[in-house]
Design a protein around this motif. Structure first.
Motif, short mmCIF file in Angstrom:
data_model
loop_
_atom_site.label_atom_id
_atom_site.label_comp_id
_atom_site.label_asym_id
_atom_site.label_seq_id
_atom_site.Cartn_x
_atom_site.Cartn_y
_atom_site.Cartn_z
N MET A 1 35.39 40.16 26.42
CA MET A 1 35.92 41.52 26.51
C MET A 1 37.40 41.56 26.94
O MET A 1 38.19 42.32 26.37
N VAL A 2 37.76 40.76 27.93
CA VAL A 2 39.16 40.77 28.39
C VAL A 2 40.08 40.27 27.27
O VAL A 2 41.16 40.83 27.04
N GLY A 3 39.63 39.26 26.54
CA GLY A 3 40.41 38.78 25.39
C GLY A 3 40.56 39.86 24.32
O GLY A 3 41.63 40.02 23.74
N GLY A 4 39.49 40.59 24.08
CA GLY A 4 39.54 41.68 23.11
C GLY A 4 40.52 42.77 23.54
O GLY A 4 41.25 43.34 22.72
N GLN A 5 40.54 43.04 24.82
CA GLN A 5 41.46 44.04 25.35
C GLN A 5 42.91 43.59 25.16
O GLN A 5 43.79 44.40 24.80
N VAL A 6 43.17 42.31 25.40
CA VAL A 6 44.53 41.78 25.20
C VAL A 6 44.91 41.90 23.73
O VAL A 6 46.03 42.34 23.39
N VAL B 1 39.51 33.15 42.07
CA VAL B 1 39.34 34.44 42.75
C VAL B 1 40.56 34.74 43.63
O VAL B 1 41.10 35.84 43.62
N HIS B 2 40.98 33.73 44.38
CA HIS B 2 42.17 33.91 45.23
C HIS B 2 43.39 34.28 44.38
O HIS B 2 44.15 35.19 44.70
N THR B 3 43.56 33.57 43.26
CA THR B 3 44.73 33.80 42.40
C THR B 3 44.69 35.20 41.78
O THR B 3 45.72 35.89 41.73
N TYR B 4 43.51 35.62 41.32
CA TYR B 4 43.42 36.98 40.76
C TYR B 4 43.83 38.00 41.82
O TYR B 4 44.53 38.98 41.53
N SER B 5 43.39 37.77 43.07
CA SER B 5 43.69 38.76 44.12
C SER B 5 45.20 38.82 44.38
O SER B 5 45.75 39.89 44.66
N LEU B 6 45.86 37.68 44.28
CA LEU B 6 47.32 37.68 44.47
C LEU B 6 48.02 38.42 43.32
O LEU B 6 48.96 39.19 43.54
N LEU C 1 45.07 42.24 33.30
CA LEU C 1 44.02 41.57 32.52
C LEU C 1 43.87 40.10 32.89
O LEU C 1 42.75 39.56 32.87
N ALA C 2 44.97 39.44 33.22
CA ALA C 2 44.87 38.04 33.66
C ALA C 2 44.06 37.97 34.95
O ALA C 2 43.22 37.07 35.12
N GLY C 3 44.28 38.91 35.85
CA GLY C 3 43.48 38.97 37.07
C GLY C 3 42.02 39.19 36.76
O GLY C 3 41.14 38.49 37.27
N ASP C 4 41.74 40.16 35.90
CA ASP C 4 40.35 40.43 35.51
C ASP C 4 39.71 39.19 34.89
O ASP C 4 38.54 38.89 35.15
N GLY C 5 40.47 38.51 34.05
CA GLY C 5 39.95 37.31 33.37
C GLY C 5 39.63 36.20 34.37
O GLY C 5 38.59 35.55 34.27
N LEU C 6 40.51 36.01 35.33
CA LEU C 6 40.28 34.95 36.32
C LEU C 6 39.07 35.26 37.19
O LEU C 6 38.25 34.38 37.47
N LEU C 7 38.96 36.50 37.61
CA LEU C 7 37.81 36.89 38.44
C LEU C 7 36.50 36.67 37.67
O LEU C 7 35.54 36.10 38.20
N THR C 8 36.47 37.10 36.42
CA THR C 8 35.24 36.96 35.63
C THR C 8 34.93 35.48 35.39
O THR C 8 33.78 35.04 35.54
N HIS C 9 35.96 34.73 35.01
CA HIS C 9 35.73 33.32 34.69
C HIS C 9 35.31 32.50 35.91
O HIS C 9 34.65 31.46 35.76
#
Lengths: 303, 303
Positions: free
Chosen positions: B161-166, A82-87, A118-126
């Motif tokens: 979903m994020v993977g699909g977007q990528v 979460v911290h990393t996505y925010s950065l 998208l990497a931020g979105d992915g990290l937050l979701t994961h």
């Protein structure tokens, strides 16, 4: 502070940081079929040499109440995601537009803006997947894990970290007074730190008294940490910080030293550190040493 | 299809959509102290007139197994938040750079890029808070809610979903073949739809057989929905769609009609719809009518 003072707290911090780092390195199993550049982009920022302060706080809080280090790791890794996505999102051209972070190119400078979003979105979701693993892998009760998830969503969400980020952004447009600055610090940085302490407590089935003590500790070191950041941005050593100083002044950001001066800011960091330690000492925490030593360590940091 | 055919399925869809809309309108209590423009930005996109297809599927799945509509609402609203965040981020200049969505200005055109990024982040984070409320407000077991959260993180995350977007983004750079296109559709749209069905099932304490039937149904209508989107983008009515057609062709995106032609694409939508309905009919679902009618309804839609 006997057991945990000086080198001993540094070796504790190093241990946890190493453990968290290797867990994060293998967080995406190949079998998951994640597009390769997305995986690389997420990994890049996760492994870009952060201090791992937040995972440390989760583990230290859990251990202070007798839970195992292992059981705290899924949540510790989640909060670092979460911290990393925010950065990553903070650094974007539309936001702070930073080219470097911790002495390395920012995510969008390496992978492009779209991938960074998208990497931020992915990290937050994961991160939320990871929290669930505390129950799946270490048997933490589903009820406790639900509370951790609820608090992560609140402290990292619109009324927490995201809200703080918005206030910070609006602050750059000249809206800030000291009260607004406190709102920014409290939410942009403080809330996620409070989350870490409470989550660590919940992993160890903390009592309400213990949770309240951990929350006060987190709230105090969170604000102290941020004021210290303001101070270091003003008078710190660029080599140690891995970034240019005086960026706040250059970006027209107001800071604690701007409002109350450098010396009063330092005194406030001292006061908050004492208040954090008092909460732990009086909060019925069986193994307080590491938490106490971490508060002192943060007070003395130069990066 | 007796009870649920024709007007009756449309009135069911309208009912659920109205219910979800009013819940979403009040999702952020004033007491939460969210910065005003952030709250406005999130609300703007949440209330921008979506079809509420995903919430509908959560509710219909839950009701098909005898759970109450009310109990499905927290998750139904959560999935709409996740869907909305993904649209806000998709529309950003660094991504698809769209000025309009559903006939209205996109979020970043109204609130600016930085706020749009943060509104998306806020909605995604808050979605998980909402899921937890299924347990807090309607007594769904903590174990079931944890599974829903885990699946939301997987289906909406880096391998979903994020993977699909990528993959979609990379597809625009000319990497696509039919297999890649199927990966894009399966993950960018299909995964979240599968999530809706399974989550609805879990709210109703579905058996493994029932969950598998709901998953097959979701997978089939998810792909059918996306192929139908490809078809409508090619030959649809701009007024009904609320957006310009042929945007795929103009953006150099490959689609089902591009690979297999328009007629074969239509036949594929038919085949998938039948397969979705078969899964429900054979899946030991006590009240299958709405799910069956929704499959037909999606097949016939013109926007």
């Amino acid at each position: 502070m006997d057991k945990a003072s000086g080198t001993s707290i540094q070796s504790y911090i190093g241990e946890i940081s190493g453990l968290v780092g290797s867990r994060l390195e293998e967080f995406l199993p190949g079998a998951w079929n994640v597009p390769e550049r997305l995986a690389k982009s997420m990994q890049y920022s996760l492994m870009a040499g952060g201090k791992r302060l937040r995972p440390l706080l989760v583990v230290a809080a859990a251990e202070s109440l007798g839970a195992s280090r292992e059981a705290a790791l899924p949540v510790a890794c989640a909060v670092e995601m979460v911290h990393t996505y925010s950065l990553i999102h903070d650094d974007l051209p539309a936001m702070d537009d930073d080219d470097y972070r911790r002495g390395k190119l920012t995510n969008h400078k390496v992978f492009g803006e779209a991938m960074a979003i998208l990497a931020g979105d992915g990290l937050l979701t994961h991160a939320f997947y990871n929290v669930v693993q505390a129950s799946r892998q270490y048997g933490i009760s589903a009820e406790s894990v639900l509370s951790i998830i609820e608090e992560l969503a609140v402290y990292a969400g619109p009324s927490g970290m995201v809200g703080g980020q918005v206030a910070d952004m609006e602050g750059e447009q000249g809206l800030t007074d000291l009260e607004q600055l406190r709102y920014i610090h409290e939410h942009k940085t403080g809330d996620l730190i409070v989350f870490c302490l409470k989550a660590g407590g919940r992993i160890a089935s903390a009592s309400e008294t213990q949770l309240a003590a951990l929350e006060t500790y987190g709230r105090s070191i969170g604000l102290a940490f941020q004021i210290q950041d303001d101070i270091l941005d003003l008078v710190g050593d660029e080599t140690k910080l891995g970034k240019k100083t005086q960026s706040d002044v250059k970006q027209g950001k107001v800071t604690y030293p701007y409002f109350i001066g450098l010396e009063a800011s330092r005194a406030e960091v001292d006061r908050l550190t004492r208040s954090a330690k008092d909460a732990i000492t009086e909060g019925n925490i069986p193994n307080p040493d590491h938490l106490l030593a971490i508060a002192d360590y943060l007070l003395q940091r130069d990066h």
